[in-house]
Design a protein around this motif. Sequence first.
Motif, short mmCIF file in Angstrom:
data_model
loop_
_atom_site.label_atom_id
_atom_site.label_comp_id
_atom_site.label_asym_id
_atom_site.label_seq_id
_atom_site.Cartn_x
_atom_site.Cartn_y
_atom_site.Cartn_z
N PHE A 32 36.98 40.06 42.25
CA PHE A 32 37.43 39.05 43.39
C PHE A 32 38.62 39.65 43.79
N ALA A 33 39.65 40.21 42.85
CA ALA A 33 40.83 40.76 43.61
C ALA A 33 40.57 41.92 44.49
N LEU A 34 39.68 42.79 44.05
CA LEU A 34 39.53 43.97 44.85
C LEU A 34 38.85 43.51 46.04
N GLY A 35 38.11 42.55 45.99
CA GLY A 35 37.63 42.16 47.45
C GLY A 35 38.64 41.67 48.41
N VAL A 36 39.51 40.77 47.65
CA VAL A 36 40.71 40.41 48.37
C VAL A 36 41.73 41.29 49.04
N ILE A 37 41.85 42.42 48.12
CA ILE A 37 42.82 43.38 48.65
C ILE A 37 41.97 44.27 49.62
N ILE A 38 40.88 44.60 49.70
CA ILE A 38 40.18 45.32 50.89
C ILE A 38 40.22 44.59 52.15
N ASN A 39 39.94 43.26 51.91
CA ASN A 39 40.10 42.16 53.22
C ASN A 39 41.50 42.26 53.61
N LEU A 40 42.72 42.21 52.98
CA LEU A 40 43.98 42.26 53.29
C LEU A 40 44.13 43.67 54.11
N GLN A 41 43.58 44.73 53.41
CA GLN A 41 44.15 45.82 54.43
C GLN A 41 43.31 45.80 55.55
N GLY A 42 42.23 45.29 55.76
CA GLY A 42 41.41 45.34 56.87
C GLY A 42 42.01 44.62 58.06
N MET A 43 42.52 43.32 57.41
CA MET A 43 43.33 42.65 58.38
C MET A 43 44.63 43.41 58.86
N GLN A 44 45.44 43.97 57.75
CA GLN A 44 46.70 44.78 58.38
C GLN A 44 46.36 45.78 59.18
N LEU A 45 45.29 46.34 59.08
CA LEU A 45 44.75 47.48 59.83
C LEU A 45 44.60 46.88 61.53
N MET A 46 43.91 45.90 61.37
CA MET A 46 43.53 45.07 62.58
C MET A 46 44.97 44.93 63.32
N GLU A 47 45.80 44.24 62.81
CA GLU A 47 46.91 43.83 63.38
C GLU A 47 47.93 44.93 63.58
N ILE A 48 48.02 45.84 62.92
CA ILE A 48 48.65 47.25 63.34
C ILE A 48 48.17 47.71 64.53
N TRP A 49 46.71 47.86 64.84
CA TRP A 49 46.05 48.43 65.81
C TRP A 49 46.24 47.37 67.12
N ARG A 50 46.31 46.16 66.79
CA ARG A 50 46.90 45.14 68.13
C ARG A 50 47.95 45.44 68.53
N GLN A 51 49.00 45.54 67.80
CA GLN A 51 50.60 45.78 68.08
C GLN A 51 50.53 47.08 68.88
N GLY A 52 49.89 48.17 68.40
CA GLY A 52 49.89 49.48 69.19
C GLY A 52 49.35 49.23 70.46
N ARG A 53 48.43 48.50 70.58
CA ARG A 53 47.65 48.38 71.98
C ARG A 53 48.49 47.52 72.80
N ARG A 54 49.28 46.63 72.31
CA ARG A 54 50.08 45.59 73.06
C ARG A 54 51.28 46.54 73.53
N ASP A 55 51.88 47.15 72.62
CA ASP A 55 53.00 48.25 73.15
C ASP A 55 52.58 49.00 74.31
N ARG A 56 51.48 49.78 74.14
CA ARG A 56 50.83 50.57 75.04
C ARG A 56 50.62 49.82 76.39
N GLU A 57 50.25 48.70 76.52
CA GLU A 57 49.78 47.96 77.41
C GLU A 57 51.31 47.70 78.41
N VAL A 58 52.32 47.27 77.52
CA VAL A 58 53.49 46.76 77.98
C VAL A 58 54.09 48.14 78.59
N SER A 59 54.19 49.15 77.91
CA SER A 59 54.89 50.40 78.49
C SER A 59 54.04 50.96 79.57
N GLY A 60 52.71 50.71 79.96
CA GLY A 60 52.14 51.17 80.87
C GLY A 60 51.42 52.35 80.71
N GLY A 61 51.19 52.68 79.36
CA GLY A 61 50.48 53.66 78.83
C GLY A 61 48.90 53.69 78.81
#
Length: 85
Positions: A56-85
């Motif tokens: 159960f704990a390993l499943g939660v850790i994997i899920n949290l890492q996936g959500m963190q990867l998605m959030e970092i990716w979204r922030q990078g896309r948002r910064d790229r769109e705002v800066s005009g890249g």
Amino acid sequence: MKGFDDEVEKAVKRAGKASGWLFAIGVLTLLLGLFASFGTYGFGFLVALPGAGLMFALGVIINLQGMQLMEIWRQGRRDREVSGG
């Protein structure tokens, strides 16, 4: 950059599937431990409990890492769109 976006989405989907499978295997471990406890006076369940907890704990850790990867990716896309890249 489109290929990278597709890879991130694939990784997050794989993390979700892995998390779901670990949860299912944890439940199965608990059920098997419960059935084994009838012949071993509860010892089988006590042995299965830590294993299921780790799954159960390993499943939660994997899920949290996936959500963190998605959030970092979204922030990078948002910064790229705002800066005009």
